[in-house]
Each structure stands twice: as structure tokens, then as C-alpha cells.
Design a protein around this motif. Structure first.
Motif, PDB file in Angstrom:
ATOM      1  N   ALA A   1      -2.004 -33.880 -41.614  1.00 57.50           N
ATOM      2  CA  ALA A   1      -0.949 -34.799 -42.048  1.00 57.50           C
ATOM      3  C   ALA A   1      -1.105 -36.155 -41.369  1.00 57.50           C
ATOM      4  O   ALA A   1      -0.564 -37.159 -41.834  1.00 57.50           O
ATOM      5  CB  ALA A   1       0.426 -34.214 -41.720  1.00 57.50           C
ATOM      6  N   PHE A   2      -1.868 -36.182 -40.277  1.00 55.02           N
ATOM      7  CA  PHE A   2      -2.032 -37.415 -39.508  1.00 55.02           C
ATOM      8  C   PHE A   2      -3.442 -37.982 -39.573  1.00 55.02           C
ATOM      9  O   PHE A   2      -3.686 -39.109 -39.143  1.00 55.02           O
ATOM     10  CB  PHE A   2      -1.670 -37.146 -38.038  1.00 55.02           C
ATOM     11  CG  PHE A   2      -0.300 -36.573 -37.853  1.00 55.02           C
ATOM     12  CD1 PHE A   2       0.820 -37.393 -37.857  1.00 55.02           C
ATOM     13  CD2 PHE A   2      -0.126 -35.199 -37.704  1.00 55.02           C
ATOM     14  CE1 PHE A   2       2.096 -36.865 -37.704  1.00 55.02           C
ATOM     15  CE2 PHE A   2       1.144 -34.660 -37.551  1.00 55.02           C
ATOM     16  CZ  PHE A   2       2.261 -35.499 -37.550  1.00 55.02           C
ATOM     17  N   SER A   3      -4.375 -37.214 -40.094  1.00 58.64           N
ATOM     18  CA  SER A   3      -5.763 -37.656 -40.223  1.00 58.64           C
ATOM     19  C   SER A   3      -6.401 -36.925 -41.392  1.00 58.64           C
ATOM     20  O   SER A   3      -6.186 -35.724 -41.574  1.00 58.64           O
ATOM     21  CB  SER A   3      -6.539 -37.354 -38.936  1.00 58.64           C
ATOM     22  OG  SER A   3      -7.936 -37.515 -39.129  1.00 58.64           O
ATOM     23  N   ARG A   4      -7.202 -37.647 -42.199  1.00 60.63           N
ATOM     24  CA  ARG A   4      -7.875 -37.004 -43.326  1.00 60.63           C
ATOM     25  C   ARG A   4      -9.059 -36.145 -42.862  1.00 60.63           C
ATOM     26  O   ARG A   4      -9.514 -35.272 -43.592  1.00 60.63           O
ATOM     27  CB  ARG A   4      -8.363 -38.063 -44.324  1.00 60.63           C
ATOM     28  CG  ARG A   4      -7.259 -38.956 -44.867  1.00 60.63           C
ATOM     29  CD  ARG A   4      -7.620 -39.580 -46.192  1.00 60.63           C
ATOM     30  NE  ARG A   4      -8.768 -40.434 -46.192  1.00 60.63           N
ATOM     31  CZ  ARG A   4      -8.754 -41.744 -45.924  1.00 60.63           C
ATOM     32  NH1 ARG A   4      -7.607 -42.341 -45.579  1.00 60.63           N
ATOM     33  NH2 ARG A   4      -9.855 -42.459 -45.996  1.00 60.63           N
TER      34      ARG A   4
ATOM     35  N   LYS B   1       2.158 -41.335 -40.875  1.00 60.18           N
ATOM     36  CA  LYS B   1       2.010 -41.618 -42.300  1.00 60.18           C
ATOM     37  C   LYS B   1       2.460 -43.040 -42.618  1.00 60.18           C
ATOM     38  O   LYS B   1       3.421 -43.554 -42.046  1.00 60.18           O
ATOM     39  CB  LYS B   1       2.859 -40.645 -43.120  1.00 60.18           C
ATOM     40  CG  LYS B   1       2.297 -39.242 -43.221  1.00 60.18           C
ATOM     41  CD  LYS B   1       1.210 -39.169 -44.267  1.00 60.18           C
ATOM     42  CE  LYS B   1       0.797 -37.720 -44.531  1.00 60.18           C
ATOM     43  NZ  LYS B   1      -0.266 -37.627 -45.539  1.00 60.18           N
TER      44      LYS B   1
ATOM     45  N   THR C   1      -2.124 -43.135 -47.645  1.00 63.60           N
ATOM     46  CA  THR C   1      -1.050 -42.922 -46.668  1.00 63.60           C
ATOM     47  C   THR C   1      -1.516 -42.343 -45.339  1.00 63.60           C
ATOM     48  O   THR C   1      -0.741 -42.325 -44.378  1.00 63.60           O
ATOM     49  CB  THR C   1       0.006 -41.963 -47.246  1.00 63.60           C
ATOM     50  OG1 THR C   1      -0.620 -40.709 -47.565  1.00 63.60           O
ATOM     51  CG2 THR C   1       0.641 -42.546 -48.502  1.00 63.60           C
ATOM     52  N   THR C   2      -2.764 -41.891 -45.267  1.00 65.36           N
ATOM     53  CA  THR C   2      -3.211 -41.149 -44.093  1.00 65.36           C
ATOM     54  C   THR C   2      -4.456 -41.774 -43.478  1.00 65.36           C
ATOM     55  O   THR C   2      -5.382 -42.158 -44.185  1.00 65.36           O
ATOM     56  CB  THR C   2      -3.512 -39.676 -44.466  1.00 65.36           C
ATOM     57  OG1 THR C   2      -2.413 -39.148 -45.218  1.00 65.36           O
ATOM     58  CG2 THR C   2      -3.708 -38.834 -43.227  1.00 65.36           C
ATOM     59  N   SER C   3      -4.464 -41.849 -42.158  1.00 66.35           N
ATOM     60  CA  SER C   3      -5.600 -42.385 -41.407  1.00 66.35           C
ATOM     61  C   SER C   3      -6.865 -41.591 -41.697  1.00 66.35           C
ATOM     62  O   SER C   3      -6.815 -40.394 -41.979  1.00 66.35           O
ATOM     63  CB  SER C   3      -5.284 -42.340 -39.910  1.00 66.35           C
ATOM     64  OG  SER C   3      -6.420 -42.659 -39.135  1.00 66.35           O
TER      65      SER C   3
ATOM     66  N   GLU D   1      -2.544 -31.224 -46.472  1.00 61.95           N
ATOM     67  CA  GLU D   1      -1.865 -32.383 -45.896  1.00 61.95           C
ATOM     68  C   GLU D   1      -0.822 -31.943 -44.871  1.00 61.95           C
ATOM     69  O   GLU D   1       0.194 -32.610 -44.685  1.00 61.95           O
ATOM     70  CB  GLU D   1      -1.218 -33.224 -46.999  1.00 61.95           C
ATOM     71  CG  GLU D   1      -2.206 -33.773 -48.015  1.00 61.95           C
ATOM     72  CD  GLU D   1      -1.541 -34.662 -49.061  1.00 61.95           C
ATOM     73  OE1 GLU D   1      -0.653 -35.448 -48.682  1.00 61.95           O
ATOM     74  OE2 GLU D   1      -1.912 -34.559 -50.243  1.00 61.95           O
TER      75      GLU D   1
ATOM     76  N   TYR E   1      -3.297 -39.557 -50.934  1.00 60.89           N
ATOM     77  CA  TYR E   1      -3.536 -39.111 -49.550  1.00 60.89           C
ATOM     78  C   TYR E   1      -4.314 -40.181 -48.781  1.00 60.89           C
ATOM     79  O   TYR E   1      -4.011 -40.477 -47.614  1.00 60.89           O
ATOM     80  CB  TYR E   1      -4.298 -37.791 -49.601  1.00 60.89           C
ATOM     81  CG  TYR E   1      -4.583 -37.125 -48.277  1.00 60.89           C
ATOM     82  CD1 TYR E   1      -3.596 -36.969 -47.304  1.00 60.89           C
ATOM     83  CD2 TYR E   1      -5.851 -36.588 -48.018  1.00 60.89           C
ATOM     84  CE1 TYR E   1      -3.864 -36.317 -46.107  1.00 60.89           C
ATOM     85  CE2 TYR E   1      -6.128 -35.935 -46.826  1.00 60.89           C
ATOM     86  CZ  TYR E   1      -5.130 -35.816 -45.871  1.00 60.89           C
ATOM     87  OH  TYR E   1      -5.402 -35.166 -44.688  1.00 60.89           O
TER      88      TYR E   1
END
Length: 322
Positions: free
Chosen positions: A234-237, A310, A301-303, A229, A298
Motif C-alpha cells: 500500500a506504500f510501495s509498488r 498514498k 497514487t503509490t511510490s 495494494e 495504483y
């Protein structure tokens, strides 16, 4: 020792298998004349049909037979990274090719860069072994359909790959089927393709480093994080998937600029396929008990693909309700 010998054997096999198509095309180029036999006239008049015919016999049939003998479909994973380069040179060298020189050169160079990046990531992930294992999705299907996989694999693994690979490479055909002058839209397409390649490289590198660190910590008996993450993750899975899609849709912009917008169909099919792959990957992640709770958090909270800031879990739930 046995593993090393198997890797050497598979490496030799990987270099040999494309030669039927390569030799056929070399002969075609050497002997091509407008007044030659009917098959040569057909080859020259139907470049997309010819590449599909070569793909069918040299990949679908030959790779399928090899997979039955080896009980492993690894070859198609490696050649996913190579075939677009081969198609780029095929379309550019075809007797009926017409193109803007700069657009052709840049697209071919970018395709090589994309291929080198993906091939490097493939071997890095496989610990520099040739054919050590097959894609987990195909391995799961093999277990699920043990009695029928021998014939199902021809359609599920190879015919489907023909649709995806030839389809996503249609913009490369379009680039070599028009002499439309270079414009500002080509600069934009180049930027999108380049960003996609760079984005996917850093995403895959961050994932590789995370996995390697995790292995080391486990060997030392130290605690590990269940999910990556940090960085782009942290900004996209699935930032690597996002970068890959930018690359293919960047090629579509080139094609759109030369009046061949219909070639978006290949990228659209590939995007739909990758969306389904994303679902399968996430199901697998959630099913692993040691990370279930953390991965669900996760997800909240994450795209999924497109990088974004987030979200707090409660905010995302409220957005879903509205």
C-alpha cells in the motif's frame, strides 16, 4: 511423474555444479605456500581476479552449456541466492584475508540469513520444484531471438550476472581486507542490512499469499482483485525491491567504514539494473488488460520503491507538473 523426476534430476545437478570451483579452492588452501608455483602465487595475490576466473569457467561457461542442453536458464536464478554465501566464505578464508573478527562473523551470518530468505522465497514461488521454469524475462528473450539466443544467452544471462554478483559482493571483500576496529557505523550497517532482509521477507510473503489466494478464488469462480495494494504494497509498488536494495547498500556502509568506499560501484550497477527491471515489470502489468486501469491508478497514487503515504491522483499530477 515426469515433472517429479525432472525436479530430482535438477536437484542433483544443482548440488554437483559448484564442485569444480570448491575442489580447486580446497586444493589451493591445502597446498598454498608463498614459494609454490606461479599460479598459486597469482591466486593468493589476486583474490578478486581469482573469484572472477572461477565464476567465468564454473558459472558462465558450465551453466551456459547446461542451459543449452536443457533449453532452460533456471540454474542462475537459484545460484543468485547461493553465490554470495560462497564468496563470503571464500574472502574470509583466503590466505591474505585480514579482518575484524566481529565484523566478519556478523556479515557472514547476515549473508546466510539473506540467502536462506531468498532461497526459501524462490522455492515457495516455484512450488518446491527444481528448475520447473526460467525467469520470464529470459523466456521472453528466447522467444524474441529464437535463432540467436543460444549465443546471446551467454552474455545476456551469464556474463551480465558475473558483473552484478561479483560487483555487489565487493563490500564483502572489503570487510575481509581490513582490520579496522568495530565502530558505531558498523551498528548502523547491521541495522540497515537487517531491516532490508526483514522488509523483503514480509513483502515477498504478502505477495505470495496474495497470489495463492487469487488462484484459489479463481478455482472457485469467485471475483479477485487485480493488484496487491495492501500491507507494505500500500506504500510501495515494489517493497521487495526496496528491501533488497537496503540489504546491498547496508553492506556498502560496512565497506565505507573500513575505507573501501569504491566498492559502492557494484551496488550502484545493481540498483540501475533493478530500476530497469522495475520498468519491465510495470510494462508487463499494464499490458495485462484485466488489470490495466487499476494498475495505472495504483501507479498514480503509490511510490515506486521507497515506502510513502498514498497520494491522491490529482495531487501526484500536480507534483509532476511542478
Amino acid at each position: 511423474m515426469r515433472r517429479e523426476m525432472g525436479s530430482v534430476r535438477n536437484a542433483a545437478l544443482a548440488f554437483i555444479v559448484p564442485w569444480p570451483s570448491i575442489l580447486f579452492y580446497i586444493v589451493f588452501l591445502k597446498l598454498y605456500e608463498p614459494s609454490t608455483s606461479e599460479i598459486w602465487r597469482w591466486c593468493s595475490a589476486h583474490p578478486i581476479a581469482l573469484v572472477n576466473a572461477l565464476f567465468f569457467f564454473n558459472v558462465n561457461v558450465l551453466f551456459w552449456v547446461i542451459s543449452l542442453l536443457q533449453n532452460n536458464t533456471w540454474l542462475i536464478d537459484l545460484y543468485w541466492t547461493v553465490l554470495p554465501v560462497m564468496m563470503a566464505h571464500y574472502y574470509s578464508s583466503h590466505p591474505y584475508s585480514q579482518t575484524n573478527l566481529w565484523r566478519s562473523r556478523i556479515v557472514i551470518i547476515l549473508t546466510w540469513v539473506w540467502s536462506i530468505r531468498l532461497t526459501h522465497n524462490y522455492f515457495r514461488r516455484e512450488e518446491w520444484q527444481w528448475g520447473a521454469r526460467e525467469d520470464w524475462r529470459f523466456a521472453d528473450m528466447r522467444k524474441k531471438y529464437p535463432n540467436n539466443w543460444w549465443w546471446m544467452s551467454f552474455f545476456a544471462v551469464y556474463v551480465s550476472q558475473q558483473i552484478f554478483l561479483v560487483g555487489v559482493c565487493l563490500p564483502i571483500y572489503a570487510v575481509h581486507n581490513s582490520q579496522h576496529p568495530w565502530t558505531a557505523l558498523d551498528y548502523f550497517a547491521t541495522l540497515v542490512c537487517t531491516v532490508g532482509i526483514v522488509f523483503a521477507y514480509f513483502a515477498d510473503t504478502q505477495l505470495y499469499n496474495f497470489v495463492q489466494k487469487k488462484k484459489l478464488l479463481r478455482e472457485l469462480g469467485a471475483p479477485t482483485k487485480p493488484n496487491l495494494e495492501e500491507g507494505l504494497w500500500a506504500f510501495s509498488r515494489h517493497p521487495n525491491y526496496f528491501g533488497e536494495q537496503l540489504w546491498w547498500w547496508g553492506l556498502v556502509i560496512y565497506a565505507w567504514n573500513v575505507g573501501q568506499g569504491w566498492t559502492f560501484l557494484g551496488a550502484a550497477v545493481n540498483t540501475c539494473c533493478l530500476a530497469w527491471v522495475t520498468v519491465l515489470v510495470e510494462r508487463k502489468m499494464v499490458a495485462e488488460q484485466y488489470r490495466t486501469k487499476e494498475y495505472k491508478k495504483y501507479q498514480e497514487t503509490t511510490s515506486v520503491w521507497i515506502p510513502w503515504f498514498k497520494l491522491k491522483p490529482q495531487i501526484k499530477k500536480n507534483l509532476k507538473k511542478t
